[in-house]
Design a protein around this motif. Structure first.
Motif, PDB file in Angstrom:
ATOM      1  N   ASP A 121       0.586  -1.609   0.002  1.00  0.00           N
ATOM      2  CA  ASP A 121      -0.051  -0.073  -0.307  1.00  0.00           C
ATOM      3  C   ASP A 121       0.527   1.050   0.302  1.00  0.00           C
ATOM      4  OD1 ASP A 121       1.048   0.114   2.662  1.00  0.00           O
ATOM      5  OD2 ASP A 121      -1.247  -0.662   3.867  1.00  0.00           O
ATOM      6  N   ARG A 122       2.323   1.077   0.134  1.00  0.00           N
ATOM      7  CA  ARG A 122       3.176   2.615  -0.227  1.00  0.00           C
ATOM      8  C   ARG A 122       3.773   2.541  -1.391  1.00  0.00           C
ATOM      9  NH1 ARG A 122       3.786   5.365   4.168  1.00  0.00           N
ATOM     10  NH2 ARG A 122       5.385   5.870   3.416  1.00  0.00           N
ATOM     11  N   MET A 123       4.481   3.197  -2.288  1.00  0.00           N
ATOM     12  CA  MET A 123       4.763   2.969  -2.658  1.00  0.00           C
ATOM     13  C   MET A 123       6.378   3.753  -3.113  1.00  0.00           C
ATOM     14  SD  MET A 123       4.434   6.526  -6.098  1.00  0.00           S
ATOM     15  CE  MET A 123       5.854   7.607  -5.150  1.00  0.00           C
ATOM     16  N   ALA A 124       6.990   2.656  -4.003  1.00  0.00           N
ATOM     17  CA  ALA A 124       8.601   1.942  -4.061  1.00  0.00           C
ATOM     18  C   ALA A 124       9.012   2.673  -4.848  1.00  0.00           C
ATOM     19  CB  ALA A 124       8.705   0.685  -4.137  1.00  0.00           C
ATOM     20  N   TYR A 125      10.439   3.245  -4.421  1.00  0.00           N
ATOM     21  CA  TYR A 125      11.313   3.756  -5.605  1.00  0.00           C
ATOM     22  C   TYR A 125      12.075   3.222  -6.484  1.00  0.00           C
ATOM     23  CZ  TYR A 125       9.529   7.479  -2.369  1.00  0.00           C
ATOM     24  OH  TYR A 125       8.659   8.818  -1.745  1.00  0.00           O
ATOM     25  N   HIS A 126      11.611   2.708  -7.061  1.00  0.00           N
ATOM     26  CA  HIS A 126      12.418   1.434  -7.974  1.00  0.00           C
ATOM     27  C   HIS A 126      12.193   1.515  -9.370  1.00  0.00           C
ATOM     28  CE1 HIS A 126       8.486  -1.129  -9.374  1.00  0.00           C
ATOM     29  NE2 HIS A 126       8.259   0.063  -8.770  1.00  0.00           N
ATOM     30  N   ALA A 127      10.982   2.068 -10.360  1.00  0.00           N
ATOM     31  CA  ALA A 127      11.213   2.091 -11.375  1.00  0.00           C
ATOM     32  C   ALA A 127      11.767   3.711 -11.787  1.00  0.00           C
ATOM     33  CB  ALA A 127       9.918   2.169 -11.592  1.00  0.00           C
ATOM     34  N   GLY A 128      12.194   4.616 -11.494  1.00  0.00           N
ATOM     35  CA  GLY A 128      12.877   5.995 -12.140  1.00  0.00           C
ATOM     36  C   GLY A 128      11.514   6.597 -13.332  1.00  0.00           C
ATOM     37  N   ALA A 129      12.814   6.843 -13.974  1.00  0.00           N
ATOM     38  CA  ALA A 129      11.960   7.693 -15.267  1.00  0.00           C
ATOM     39  C   ALA A 129      11.828   6.466 -16.539  1.00  0.00           C
ATOM     40  CB  ALA A 129      13.133   8.489 -16.096  1.00  0.00           C
ATOM     41  N   GLY A 130      10.715   6.611 -17.150  1.00  0.00           N
ATOM     42  CA  GLY A 130      11.318   5.191 -18.415  1.00  0.00           C
ATOM     43  C   GLY A 130       9.148   5.768 -18.627  1.00  0.00           C
ATOM     44  N   SER A 131       9.128   4.911 -19.585  1.00  0.00           N
ATOM     45  CA  SER A 131       7.962   5.413 -20.497  1.00  0.00           C
ATOM     46  C   SER A 131       7.731   3.868 -21.255  1.00  0.00           C
ATOM     47  CB  SER A 131       8.036   6.262 -21.881  1.00  0.00           C
ATOM     48  OG  SER A 131       9.390   5.521 -22.810  1.00  0.00           O
TER      49      SER A 131
END
Length: 233
Positions: A121-131
């Motif tokens: 239920d929390r947003m982890a910081y793993h993806a970063g910038a991208g599309s």
């Protein structure tokens, strides 16, 4: 009189035969049903009783999630830069994540143990910038819509060239390279529970992706050694 007895006897034999065949039919179907239920029960146990060890990162390594989950992103991690001959200590990975302010929801070690680093239920910081071409609204925002899963692994020599030299790579224990059977097994079980809990996470390669598909210019994990077929995609 004899003919009458014979007729009665044949009737009794016929009825008995029908009863025997009926009993055998019912028994066979019952055994098949029991076997099917046993198999279903075992499958349920395999997936519902996924063992997860909490090893939660500080709250500052994540934030409250306000958007629905629709994707899973896979990564590889190691401490091969600092400890090429002991790259898989979970404590080291935890410290790196904590120090750099990054995170993932789960980490799977070489033995298949699953660690929960961030609650879903929390947003982890793993993806970063991208599309993602199919999801233009997610550009630079996939953290908000995804679950991140790290697997302790080392990729190909080319993939690791930004982390270690070729000479160092050549000295690595061959068992360090790629992924283990235990990791694939645990990942399958974890993904199964995620698919069951989040209907938007479809069982396909558009919703279960690698970091390299979202940010190909800067990321190459989970890499060429990851076998997508082992998780059914």
């Amino acid at each position: 009189m004899i003919h009458a007895y014979l007729k009665i006897a044949m009737t009794v034999v016929g009825v008995s035969l029908i009863l025997i065949l009926t009993v055998l039919y019912l028994r066979e179907n019952r055994e098949e049903a029991v076997a099917e239920n046993d198999q279903r029960d075992k499958s349920d146990i395999t997936h519902e009783e996924v063992e997860i060890s909490d090893y939660l990162l500080p709250l500052e390594n994540s934030e409250i999630r306000t958007t629905p989950i629709s994707h899973v992103m896979l990564h590889f991690s190691s401490n091969v830069t600092e400890k090429p001959h002991a790259p898989y200590h979970v404590e080291d990975i935890y410290k790196i994540f904590k120090e750099y302010g990054v995170s993932a929801h789960y980490l799977i070690d070489r033995s298949g143990t699953i660690y929960r680093l961030v609650q879903e239920d929390r947003m982890a910081y793993h993806a970063g910038a991208g599309s993602l071409s199919r999801f233009p609204a997610y550009e630079n925002k996939l953290n908000a819509y995804s679950i991140g899963i790290e697997l302790l692994a080392i990729g190909t020599k080319e993939e690791m060239s930004t982390f270690i030299t070729e000479d160092t790579y050549n000295t690595l224990d061959p068992s360090f390279i790629g992924y283990t059977d235990a990791q694939y097994e645990s990942l399958n079980s974890l993904l199964h529970t995620i698919h069951e809990r989040y209907q938007e996470v479809k069982r396909d390669r558009e919703h279960v992706i690698g970091h390299d598909e979202y940010a190909p210019d800067r990321k190459n994990d989970p890499g060429a050694l990851f076998d997508w077929g082992r998780i059914g995609y």
